[in-house]
Each structure stands twice: as C-alpha cells, then as structure tokens.
Design a protein around this motif. Structure first.
Motif, PDB file in Angstrom:
ATOM      1  N   ILE A   1       1.172  -1.129  -0.066  1.00  0.00           N
ATOM      2  CA  ILE A   1      -0.053   0.068   0.087  1.00  0.00           C
ATOM      3  C   ILE A   1       0.459   1.649  -0.435  1.00  0.00           C
ATOM      4  N   VAL A   2       1.964   0.905  -0.362  1.00  0.00           N
ATOM      5  CA  VAL A   2       2.854   2.536  -0.504  1.00  0.00           C
ATOM      6  C   VAL A   2       2.884   2.992  -1.531  1.00  0.00           C
ATOM      7  N   CYS A   3       2.413   4.513  -1.436  1.00  0.00           N
ATOM      8  CA  CYS A   3       2.341   4.554  -3.032  1.00  0.00           C
ATOM      9  C   CYS A   3       3.617   5.235  -3.561  1.00  0.00           C
ATOM     10  N   LYS A   4       3.558   4.976  -5.311  1.00  0.00           N
ATOM     11  CA  LYS A   4       4.411   4.639  -6.037  1.00  0.00           C
ATOM     12  C   LYS A   4       3.703   5.917  -7.321  1.00  0.00           C
ATOM     13  N   PRO A   5       4.332   6.711  -7.954  1.00  0.00           N
ATOM     14  CA  PRO A   5       3.962   7.483  -8.972  1.00  0.00           C
ATOM     15  C   PRO A   5       3.646   6.610 -10.164  1.00  0.00           C
ATOM     16  N   ASN A   6       2.304   6.939 -11.175  1.00  0.00           N
ATOM     17  CA  ASN A   6       2.051   6.576 -12.004  1.00  0.00           C
ATOM     18  C   ASN A   6       2.070   5.038 -11.970  1.00  0.00           C
ATOM     19  N   SER A   7       2.051   4.661 -10.648  1.00  0.00           N
ATOM     20  CA  SER A   7       1.439   3.374 -10.569  1.00  0.00           C
ATOM     21  C   SER A   7       0.442   2.595 -11.962  1.00  0.00           C
ATOM     22  N   PHE A   8      -0.141   1.436 -11.722  1.00  0.00           N
ATOM     23  CA  PHE A   8      -0.943   0.684 -12.666  1.00  0.00           C
ATOM     24  C   PHE A   8      -2.097   0.652 -12.030  1.00  0.00           C
ATOM     25  N   VAL A   9      -1.752   0.782 -10.331  1.00  0.00           N
ATOM     26  CA  VAL A   9      -3.069   1.145  -9.854  1.00  0.00           C
ATOM     27  C   VAL A   9      -3.640   2.554 -10.209  1.00  0.00           C
ATOM     28  N   ALA A  10      -2.597   2.788 -10.107  1.00  0.00           N
ATOM     29  CA  ALA A  10      -2.874   4.867 -10.580  1.00  0.00           C
ATOM     30  C   ALA A  10      -3.961   4.515 -12.269  1.00  0.00           C
ATOM     31  N   ARG A  11      -3.282   4.220 -12.710  1.00  0.00           N
ATOM     32  CA  ARG A  11      -3.249   3.787 -14.101  1.00  0.00           C
ATOM     33  C   ARG A  11      -4.942   3.645 -14.055  1.00  0.00           C
ATOM     34  N   ASP A  12      -4.943   1.841 -14.038  1.00  0.00           N
ATOM     35  CA  ASP A  12      -6.988   1.817 -14.035  1.00  0.00           C
ATOM     36  C   ASP A  12      -7.216   2.506 -13.020  1.00  0.00           C
ATOM     37  N   MET A  13      -7.384   3.221 -12.244  1.00  0.00           N
ATOM     38  CA  MET A  13      -8.197   4.374 -11.638  1.00  0.00           C
ATOM     39  C   MET A  13      -8.231   5.124 -12.608  1.00  0.00           C
ATOM     40  N   VAL A  14      -7.436   5.566 -13.431  1.00  0.00           N
ATOM     41  CA  VAL A  14      -7.564   7.090 -14.767  1.00  0.00           C
ATOM     42  C   VAL A  14      -8.358   6.283 -15.820  1.00  0.00           C
ATOM     43  N   ARG A  15      -8.551   5.529 -15.961  1.00  0.00           N
ATOM     44  CA  ARG A  15      -8.809   4.738 -16.623  1.00  0.00           C
ATOM     45  C   ARG A  15     -11.034   3.963 -16.620  1.00  0.00           C
ATOM     46  N   ALA A  16     -11.104   4.523 -15.109  1.00  0.00           N
ATOM     47  CA  ALA A  16     -12.411   3.655 -14.510  1.00  0.00           C
ATOM     48  C   ALA A  16     -12.842   4.792 -14.163  1.00  0.00           C
ATOM     49  N   CYS A  17     -12.370   6.349 -14.159  1.00  0.00           N
ATOM     50  CA  CYS A  17     -12.433   7.670 -14.651  1.00  0.00           C
ATOM     51  C   CYS A  17     -13.009   7.844 -16.331  1.00  0.00           C
ATOM     52  N   ILE A  18     -12.114   7.543 -17.203  1.00  0.00           N
ATOM     53  CA  ILE A  18     -12.521   7.822 -18.467  1.00  0.00           C
ATOM     54  C   ILE A  18     -13.728   6.668 -18.937  1.00  0.00           C
ATOM     55  N   GLU A  19     -13.918   5.582 -18.616  1.00  0.00           N
ATOM     56  CA  GLU A  19     -14.693   4.776 -18.699  1.00  0.00           C
ATOM     57  C   GLU A  19     -16.668   5.277 -18.616  1.00  0.00           C
ATOM     58  N   ASP A  20     -16.190   6.014 -17.216  1.00  0.00           N
ATOM     59  CA  ASP A  20     -17.323   6.843 -16.625  1.00  0.00           C
ATOM     60  C   ASP A  20     -17.675   8.258 -17.237  1.00  0.00           C
ATOM     61  N   ARG A  21     -16.646   9.118 -17.889  1.00  0.00           N
ATOM     62  CA  ARG A  21     -16.953  10.210 -18.330  1.00  0.00           C
ATOM     63  C   ARG A  21     -18.700  10.270 -19.214  1.00  0.00           C
ATOM     64  N   SER A  22     -19.753   9.692 -19.020  1.00  0.00           N
ATOM     65  CA  SER A  22     -21.051  10.326 -19.701  1.00  0.00           C
ATOM     66  C   SER A  22     -21.166  10.483 -18.763  1.00  0.00           C
ATOM     67  N   LYS A  23     -21.273  10.538 -17.081  1.00  0.00           N
ATOM     68  CA  LYS A  23     -22.179  10.798 -15.738  1.00  0.00           C
ATOM     69  C   LYS A  23     -22.168  11.880 -15.568  1.00  0.00           C
ATOM     70  N   PRO A  24     -23.517  12.593 -15.282  1.00  0.00           N
ATOM     71  CA  PRO A  24     -23.244  13.831 -15.258  1.00  0.00           C
ATOM     72  C   PRO A  24     -22.034  14.806 -14.228  1.00  0.00           C
ATOM     73  N   ASN A  25     -21.784  13.625 -13.284  1.00  0.00           N
ATOM     74  CA  ASN A  25     -20.736  14.436 -12.525  1.00  0.00           C
ATOM     75  C   ASN A  25     -19.296  13.744 -12.975  1.00  0.00           C
ATOM     76  N   ALA A  26     -18.996  13.932 -14.761  1.00  0.00           N
ATOM     77  CA  ALA A  26     -17.997  13.060 -15.077  1.00  0.00           C
ATOM     78  C   ALA A  26     -16.957  14.274 -14.609  1.00  0.00           C
ATOM     79  N   LEU A  27     -16.985  15.749 -14.870  1.00  0.00           N
ATOM     80  CA  LEU A  27     -16.042  16.343 -15.231  1.00  0.00           C
ATOM     81  C   LEU A  27     -15.310  16.270 -13.226  1.00  0.00           C
TER      82      LEU A  27
END
Length: 365
Positions: free
Chosen positions: A101-127
């Motif tokens: 659970i130690v934080c790492k810059p631009n980790s695979f976990v972080a990139r998965d988080m960004v991906r999940a956000c992009i996949e939800d971009r049609s929601k009213p709260n996307a921004l």
C-alpha cells in the motif's frame, strides 16, 4: 501537494489539454476540494428529502487520523493510493500488506484509476470525478514512498532540504497545539504523533520547489526532487485529460508542448514560498495575466462560506456541519456542483476500494 498545484496548476493543465474555461474550472475546483471536504453525514431538507455525503480529508491534527477505518476510507483512496510495489495486478500476491500500500508514482493502480474515470465520462458528474482523479493521480508523485495508514513505515528521520536545513514550522505548530499538556516536544515526538502518510516529513513532499532527502521508516536513504516530480505529474495529467476528452483510455496522445513544459517548470522552481496559499496567489495572477498558452482568465476558489459550492447548493455558509439542521430544498440541488462532487467522491471511493485494489490483492476496508 497543496492548493497551488491541485487548483491552479490543475486548471492550467486542463486548459493546455484542450478544455475550455468553464470545464477546466470545475475540474480544478473538484481537484482542490478533495482536500477541503472535511464534513460528512446526512443532510436533511424541509420536504423530507435527504442526502448523505462523505468526507475526503481530515485535518492533520484531527483525532480521526488515528482511526484505522477512517485512514482506509479517506487517506488510501483519496491521498495515498497504494502502488503494489510498482507491479501490475496479479504479479505481487504474497507481498507484505504494508509494502503493497505504499504510494508509487504513476503505478498500475493509478493508471487503472484513471481508466475507470475515463470509462465513466458520460455521467453528469464526470468533470467532478475527473478533478478528484487528477488530485489522487498527482499525489502519487508527491506522496510516493508513504502509506495512508498509521504505521512506522511512515516515520522518517533526518528530513532535510538540499542545504541540509530542517523545517521547524510543523514542530512549532505541534508545540502550540499540545502546549498545555507537554513541556518538551521534540521532532521525534512529532514523528510518533504523525505516523500517517507523510506527516513526519512535514510539508516537504508538497512544496514544488524543494529538493530534499530523508531516511525512511525502514532505514533507507531517500532523495527527492520535487520540481522534477511535479513536472512529470503535470505531463501525465495532461495526457490523461486528453484521453478523457477522446473517451479512450488507450489513445496515443501528446503531453505538454515544450514551451508549456518550460513555463510550468519555471513556476515550480521560482515560487519559493512555504505557504501554499501564497504560491496559489502567484499562480492565479499568472493565469489572470495570460502567461500561459490560453487567454487570460479570472480564476478563484472558495472552499467554504458564501459563494462556495456548498453555499450555492444548500445555502449553508458554516465551515462545520451542525447536527439537527433542516435545509430548504430547491430542485436545483440535484444538479449542483456540490452534489455532483460528493456523488463523484462516492463513486471514486467505491471503484478504488471495491474494484481496483482487490485486483492487486489489497483489501483496504
């Protein structure tokens, strides 16, 4: 990172990635509001409607910092995203939880988080969700090497700047806070009291201009170059926001152009001011003066009180939420920035805690 980066720099990056002023303003406001949304609980309206929101931060000297559940549900998904030792999902199943659970810059976990956000971009709260995601994404650079739990892994020693000078600021604040209970407070006491995240490292990880070093909780010497890390974070955030606009998390996109990169790097290195609010004002003035690759804009940020997102949504100007308060309901509440932000907070936390981290063998709540 502090308000200068999470609000002003995020706004600049959003504009440079192609967003117009109105959308960039929402993204930047949401990114900073992650640090200011310290109230949680139920909102009750006079028509019997209700809304429950969560907090995404606690104050540094808040007693909640020592509650493990609060750590897992606030610090881990919003400030210290686990890095799984820099390894992809499924490649680190037997590692010690503390190291996973130690934080790492631009980790695979972080990139998965960004991906999940992009996949939800049609929601009213996307921004709003994008702003939250950019806050957490940026913090993977600033908070690297630290974990969002109370553990000795965070108890760093010999925290010094590039000139081998210590920072007495937090020590002084802690002395003042505990002045009626303890006569002699040392830096070791600060470390023992603040084993959460980078508490023992003071504000060193959050100041863009600093080069510094320390000995971590496991005895290893660590050197940090904040200007370099912050510029790398800005570059990757620009790419992420371009992909968001395209709706394609795998799109091949450019980051910052050379002149923009040079300008940001100069800002990070030249604004040598410990107070994040003062650095923020310099950034806002630069935006107003049109010093970046887009037209001048008057940008402001109101966290609480009159003119804030919360005030516009429920007409509340209090900084702390009182119990048994009944608010007047307006239909516009459902489309307010404040509600969209809190909806996005809950969506973000659920995805990170319940969907992404389990892929990496991490159970955080």
């Amino acid at each position: 990172m502090q308000i200068d980066f999470h609000h002003a720099t995020t706004y600049v990056i959003a504009r440079l990635s192609g967003f117009g002023h109105a959308k960039a303003e929402i993204i930047a406001h949401a990114a900073q509001y992650v640090d200011d949304a310290t109230n949680d609980g139920l909102i009750c309206f006079d028509n019997l409607a209700m809304y429950k929101r969560i907090a995404s931060a606690h104050k540094m000297l808040d007693y909640k910092n020592i509650e493990k559940l609060a750590n897992h549900q606030v610090w881990i998904p919003f400030h210290f995203l686990p890095g799984n030792e820099g390894k992809a999902a499924g490649l680190n199943p037997d590692a010690d939880f503390r190291h996973k659970i130690v934080c790492k810059p631009n980790s695979f976990v972080a990139r998965d988080m960004v991906r999940a956000c992009i996949e939800d971009r049609s929601k009213p709260n996307a921004l709003h969700r994008l702003g939250i995601t950019m806050h957490v994404y940026a913090d993977t650079w600033a908070h690297q090497g630290f974990a969002g739990i109370n553990d000795r892994i965070n108890l760093v020693k010999d925290v010094l700047d590039e000139n081998n000078n210590p920072d007495p600021s937090l020590l002084g604040r802690v002395k003042e806070f505990f002045s009626d209970r303890f006569d002699d407070i040392t830096s070791d006491f600060v470390g023992d009291m603040l084993p959460l995240g980078h508490g023992a490292a003071l504000s060193y990880p959050d100041r863009p201009y600093l080069k510094w070093h320390y000995t971590n909780g496991e005895g290893s010497f660590v050197e940090r170059d904040n200007p370099k890390d912050f510029l790398e974070a800005a570059e990757e955030m620009c790419k992420a926001m371009r992909r968001f606009q395209l709706g394609d998390a795998d799109a091949s996109v450019a980051g910052l152009n050379q002149s923009d990169s040079i300008k940001l790097d100069s800002m990070f290195r030249s604004i040598i001011e410990e107070d994040g609010d003062k650095r923020h004002k310099v950034w806002l003035k630069a935006i107003e003066n049109g010093e970046f690759g887009f037209p001048p804009e008057k940008l402001e940020y109101i966290a609480k009180g009159k003119g804030s997102w919360k005030h516009k949504a429920i007409s509340d100007t209090r900084s702390k939420q009182l119990k048994n308060v009944i608010f007047t309901y307006h239909p516009s509440f459902l489309d307010s920035d404040w509600k969209h932000f809190h909806d996005a907070l809950m969506a973000h936390r659920f995805v990170v805690i319940s969907e992404i981290l389990p892929r990496y063998g991490i159970s955080a709540a």
